[in-house]
Design a protein around this motif. Structure first.
Motif, PDB file in Angstrom:
ATOM      1  N   ARG A  95       1.125  -1.044  -0.175  1.00 53.06           N
ATOM      2  CA  ARG A  95       0.348  -0.338  -0.435  1.00 53.06           C
ATOM      3  C   ARG A  95       0.964   1.007   0.110  1.00 53.06           C
ATOM      4  NH1 ARG A  95      -5.079   0.777   3.544  1.00 53.06           N
ATOM      5  NH2 ARG A  95      -6.368   0.631   1.984  1.00 53.06           N
ATOM      6  N   ASP A  96       1.819   1.462   0.690  1.00 50.61           N
ATOM      7  CA  ASP A  96       2.840   2.406   0.947  1.00 50.61           C
ATOM      8  C   ASP A  96       3.418   2.798  -0.424  1.00 50.61           C
ATOM      9  OD1 ASP A  96       4.479   4.903   2.159  1.00 50.61           O
ATOM     10  OD2 ASP A  96       6.491   3.197   1.405  1.00 50.61           O
ATOM     11  N   LEU A  97       3.705   1.887  -0.926  1.00 51.19           N
ATOM     12  CA  LEU A  97       4.477   2.054  -2.480  1.00 51.19           C
ATOM     13  C   LEU A  97       3.263   2.160  -3.654  1.00 51.19           C
ATOM     14  CD1 LEU A  97       6.490  -1.518  -2.813  1.00 51.19           C
ATOM     15  CD2 LEU A  97       7.490   1.155  -2.018  1.00 51.19           C
ATOM     16  N   ALA A  98       1.960   1.703  -3.565  1.00 48.84           N
ATOM     17  CA  ALA A  98       1.181   1.681  -3.693  1.00 48.84           C
ATOM     18  C   ALA A  98       1.065   3.660  -4.072  1.00 48.84           C
ATOM     19  CB  ALA A  98      -0.274   1.657  -3.875  1.00 48.84           C
ATOM     20  N   HIS A  99       0.508   4.287  -2.674  1.00 48.64           N
ATOM     21  CA  HIS A  99       0.673   5.763  -2.387  1.00 48.64           C
ATOM     22  C   HIS A  99       1.343   6.371  -3.340  1.00 48.64           C
ATOM     23  CE1 HIS A  99      -2.642   4.584   1.188  1.00 48.64           C
ATOM     24  NE2 HIS A  99      -3.226   4.420   0.173  1.00 48.64           N
ATOM     25  N   HIS A 101       3.524   6.019  -5.226  1.00 46.94           N
ATOM     26  CA  HIS A 101       3.507   6.145  -7.044  1.00 46.94           C
ATOM     27  C   HIS A 101       2.057   6.814  -7.348  1.00 46.94           C
ATOM     28  CE1 HIS A 101       6.265   3.496  -7.398  1.00 46.94           C
ATOM     29  NE2 HIS A 101       6.606   3.616  -8.120  1.00 46.94           N
ATOM     30  N   LYS A 102       1.432   7.815  -6.521  1.00 46.43           N
ATOM     31  CA  LYS A 102       0.615   8.572  -6.462  1.00 46.43           C
ATOM     32  C   LYS A 102      -0.935   7.285  -6.530  1.00 46.43           C
ATOM     33  CE  LYS A 102       1.989  12.495  -8.410  1.00 46.43           C
ATOM     34  NZ  LYS A 102       3.906  12.429  -7.662  1.00 46.43           N
ATOM     35  N   GLY A 103      -0.920   6.290  -6.189  1.00 43.44           N
ATOM     36  CA  GLY A 103      -2.174   5.409  -6.747  1.00 43.44           C
ATOM     37  C   GLY A 103      -2.895   5.025  -5.446  1.00 43.44           C
ATOM     38  N   THR A 104      -3.743   3.655  -5.226  1.00 42.08           N
ATOM     39  CA  THR A 104      -3.790   2.841  -4.707  1.00 42.08           C
ATOM     40  C   THR A 104      -4.253   1.558  -4.687  1.00 42.08           C
ATOM     41  OG1 THR A 104      -6.608   3.216  -4.889  1.00 42.08           O
ATOM     42  CG2 THR A 104      -6.071   5.237  -4.331  1.00 42.08           C
ATOM     43  N   LEU A 105      -4.987   1.095  -3.038  1.00 42.36           N
ATOM     44  CA  LEU A 105      -4.895  -0.094  -3.235  1.00 42.36           C
ATOM     45  C   LEU A 105      -5.598  -0.881  -1.925  1.00 42.36           C
ATOM     46  CD1 LEU A 105      -3.266  -3.130  -3.531  1.00 42.36           C
ATOM     47  CD2 LEU A 105      -1.783  -3.320  -1.593  1.00 42.36           C
ATOM     48  N   THR A 106      -6.819  -1.278  -2.561  1.00 38.60           N
ATOM     49  CA  THR A 106      -7.880  -1.539  -1.166  1.00 38.60           C
ATOM     50  C   THR A 106      -8.013  -3.156  -1.728  1.00 38.60           C
ATOM     51  OG1 THR A 106      -9.270  -0.525  -3.079  1.00 38.60           O
ATOM     52  CG2 THR A 106      -9.140   0.782  -1.271  1.00 38.60           C
ATOM     53  N   LEU A 107      -9.533  -3.603  -0.178  1.00 36.76           N
ATOM     54  CA  LEU A 107      -9.718  -5.026  -0.871  1.00 36.76           C
ATOM     55  C   LEU A 107     -10.734  -4.805  -1.296  1.00 36.76           C
ATOM     56  CD1 LEU A 107      -9.385  -7.786   0.510  1.00 36.76           C
ATOM     57  CD2 LEU A 107     -10.114  -6.812   2.571  1.00 36.76           C
TER      58      LEU A 107
END
Length: 129
Positions: A95-99, A101-107
């Motif tokens: 999730r930290d890596l997604a953020h 890169h200006k992205g999101t990671l969700t369930l």
């Protein structure tokens, strides 16, 4: 494991290739630990986003733990933590890596298993630059 691309166009995203590799490895390793028989990975372009989902057919994650699993060192006490090893850092790092890169990671809610959705800003294809 099934890999599906739901787009006829390339799915480009700017970012650090090593960070993306770690992010994807964490998601796929997590799915492999918890899957009963099947993992499905899907990539598609959606509006201005590249959307990647990793879906396993394991025991899933209780709704009340949907955000908690992204905290550092969290491992659920139920069937989802039946595996051996792991530190509980993989999803927090992903999730930290997604953020970064200006992205999101969700369930995303599912009736069977767990489905993680990664959304990254779509980059122009090299021909569009």
């Amino acid at each position: 494991m099934t890999l599906t691309c739901d787009s006829t166009a390339p799915a480009h995203a700017h970012g650090n290739p090593d960070a993306y590799e770690r992010l994807l490895r964490n998601l796929i390793d997590n799915a492999a630990r918890h899957a009963t028989h099947r993992i499905q990975i899907t990539v598609r372009n959606q509006d201005a986003w590249v959307v990647l989902t990793v879906h396993d057919d394991g025991p899933g994650v209780p709704t009340e733990d949907a955000e908690r699993i992204f905290e550092r060192c969290v491992r659920l006490d139920d069937a989802r933590s039946r595996d051996h090893g792991g530190t509980g850092l993989g999803l927090a790092i992903a999730r930290d890596l997604a953020h970064r890169h200006k992205g999101t990671l969700t369930l995303t809610p599912r009736t069977l298993g767990a489905c993680f959705q990664l959304r990254l800003p779509q980059a122009p294809t090299p021909a569009e630059k």
